[in-house]
Enzyme design. Structure first.
Site, short mmCIF file in Angstrom:
data_model
loop_
_atom_site.label_atom_id
_atom_site.label_comp_id
_atom_site.label_asym_id
_atom_site.label_seq_id
_atom_site.Cartn_x
_atom_site.Cartn_y
_atom_site.Cartn_z
N LYS A 95 0.81 -1.23 0.00
CA LYS A 95 0.00 0.00 0.00
C LYS A 95 0.84 1.27 0.00
O LYS A 95 0.42 2.29 -0.53
CB LYS A 95 -0.96 0.01 1.19
CG LYS A 95 -2.16 -0.90 0.99
CD LYS A 95 -3.27 -0.58 1.97
CE LYS A 95 -4.51 -1.41 1.69
NZ LYS A 95 -4.32 -2.84 2.03
N GLU A 117 -10.47 7.47 4.26
CA GLU A 117 -11.11 6.57 5.21
C GLU A 117 -10.23 5.33 5.33
O GLU A 117 -9.35 5.09 4.50
CB GLU A 117 -12.50 6.15 4.73
CG GLU A 117 -12.49 5.21 3.54
CD GLU A 117 -12.16 5.90 2.23
OE1 GLU A 117 -12.39 7.13 2.13
OE2 GLU A 117 -11.67 5.21 1.31
N SER A 382 1.71 -9.77 -0.93
CA SER A 382 1.39 -8.34 -0.82
C SER A 382 1.73 -7.74 0.54
O SER A 382 1.99 -6.54 0.64
CB SER A 382 -0.09 -8.12 -1.14
OG SER A 382 -0.91 -8.93 -0.32
C1 LIG Z 1 -5.12 -3.90 1.60
C2 LIG Z 1 -4.40 -5.14 1.31
C3 LIG Z 1 -4.76 -5.99 0.23
C4 LIG Z 1 -5.95 -5.73 -0.65
O1 LIG Z 1 -5.89 -4.56 -1.40
P1 LIG Z 1 -5.68 -4.58 -2.98
O2 LIG Z 1 -5.99 -3.19 -3.39
O3 LIG Z 1 -6.62 -5.59 -3.56
O4 LIG Z 1 -4.27 -4.96 -3.23
C5 LIG Z 1 -3.99 -7.11 -0.02
N1 LIG Z 1 -2.92 -7.42 0.75
C6 LIG Z 1 -2.55 -6.66 1.79
C7 LIG Z 1 -1.38 -7.07 2.60
C8 LIG Z 1 -3.28 -5.50 2.12
O5 LIG Z 1 -2.91 -4.73 3.16
#
Ligand SMILES: *Cc1c(COP(=O)(O)O)cnc(C)c1O
Length: 413
Positions: A95, A117, A382
């Site tokens: 993010k 938000e 992610s």
């Molecule tokens: C917020 C988040 C997601 C989901 O958000 P996307 O916009 O779909 O990438 C996925 N993995 C993590 C670790 C997150 O914090």
């Protein structure tokens, strides 16, 4: 995909095929046009690009590695799993890639404040980090229910200097927080920038957040090729709003790699028990843009659920909808239980505790490995799982065996 894809999609109205666009209250139409114009101008400037590059390298710790998960792969029948380590990005998830971009854009536009938000608090923490870095004020709107549930993230945001605004309307969760943040932005659009946390919302955000996340795919494609001398046969990422997935997939659209977006099947396929928007949704409008949407008969967003709070959104990025219809990306689902199995397995075999969101992608890679025996699978990891460890261990214990035993005696809430 055509080679000028990124120049022509979205179009000037922010359309990805029939999806996207900007369904805005009249007072905000000009503001969003200004943001689009500023982004299209500033993002091409040498100063902006070189400052963003420097931030990525020296502050965020990019490039993040691609890692061959050898011991995890050894548990399979011949497939090779590689992880793009976005969990090693500063603040522990992808993010920050778009939050630093949004913060830098605000700075170049001469804004004083970032407004957003947050649901579970992940976007709020990343944005508060960006605000601290750029010396901007930061106002994060959060439902009272989420404030109580996500206490550590509230503490983080405050430490980083953000004001956390408790939202007391309605169910006191994400949807009400969006309304509250929008209202706050309406009152001060000249001095503030509204920062969306994924490839969703009105134009230009699905485009702008994609552009800031493309670094993930650009790095990963090059790293993977350098490690293996070829491109991955399969590329996998979880999809909430879709920003980490589009970031990785964008580099492979013109290649022959198969692309899989993984949505949460939650605890069942009953409405309210999952957030599998692509699989069960129908086109509709939410939060100012058109996409596949889990909706009731009146077109109102349906309740959603996932064990991974970052995935429980009833809409999804318009570009994903477009690429699904175009047949370029396949969308699949993973339920809570398979997600947990992958969470424990990756922790034990590789010493990497994944975020529950990312564990959905790992779980799908494990399934795919059964069909694609001698192929390579690149997974977007992610984020890291530190935020999830108390919840998981209190409810399911420390091993996959404990989890299985408890699973049979209790259903997740
Ligand atoms: C917020 C988040 C997601 C989901 O958000 P996307 O916009 O779909 O990438 C996925 N993995 C993590 C670790 C997150 O914090």
């Amino acid at each position: 995909m055509p080679s000028d894809y990124f120049k022509t999609v979205p179009d000037a109205q922010g359309r990805f095929g029939e999806y996207g666009g900007a369904y805005l209250p009249p007072q905000l139409v000009e503001q969003f046009k200004d943001i689009t114009h500023a982004y299209l101008t500033i993002s091409k400037s040498h100063r902006f690009i070189s400052e963003l590059r420097s931030i990525r390298k020296h502050f965020q710790g990019r490039p993040t590695p691609v890692y061959f998960a050898e011991r995890l792969s050894n548990t399979l029948g011949g497939a090779r799993i590689y992880l793009k380590r976005e969990d090693l990005n500063h603040t522990g998830a992808h993010k920050l890639n778009h939050c630093m971009g949004e913060g830098l854009l605000a700075k170049f536009m001469g804004k004083r404040k970032l407004i957003a938000e947050t649901g579970a608090g992940q976007h709020g923490v990343a944005l508060a980090t960006a605000a601290a870095y750029f010396g901007l004020e930061c106002e994060i709107h959060m439902g009272e229910v989420d404030i109580a549930k996500e206490h550590p993230n509230v503490v983080r945001m405050k430490l980083l200097g953000a004001t956390v605004v408790p939202v007391t309307a309605g169910l006191r969760t994400l949807k009400e927080a969006v309304d509250s943040a929008f209202t706050a932005y309406l009152a001060q659009p000249e001095t503030s920038l509204y920062c969306i946390g994924s490839v969703v919302g009105p134009h230009p955000f699905p485009m702008l957040v994609r552009e800031f996340q493309r670094v993930v795919g650009i790095e990963a494609r090059e790293q993977f090729f350098e490690m293996t001398g070829e491109l991955p046969d399969n590329v996998v990422a979880c999809v909430g709003g879709g920003s980490n997935a589009i970031g990785l997939f964008s580099a492979f659209l013109e290649d022959s790699s198969a692309l899989y977006g993984v949505e949460p099947a939650g605890r069942s396929f009953k409405t309210g028990d999952h957030a599998a928007t692509m699989t069960y949704g129908t086109p509709g409008v939410i939060h100012g843009f058109k996409c596949y949407l889990l909706q009731d008969k009146e077109g109102q967003p349906a309740p959603v659920y996932s064990i991974a709070s970052g995935l429980d959104y009833p809409g999804v990025g318009p570009e994903h909808c477009h690429l699904k219809d175009a047949g370029r990306i396949t969308y699949v689902t993973i339920d809570d239980r398979d997600c947990l199995e992958a969470f424990y397995l990756l922790s034990r075999t590789e010493g990497i505790i994944p975020a529950l969101e990312s564990a959905h992608a790992v779980a799908y890679a494990l399934k795919l490995a059964q069909d694609k025996k001698y192929q390579s699978i690149l997974v977007n990891l992610s984020g890291r799982g530190d935020k999830d460890i108390d919840f998981v261990t209190e409810r399911y214990g420390y091993t996959v065996e404990e989890m299985r035993a408890r699973w049979n005696t209790s259903r997740p809430g």
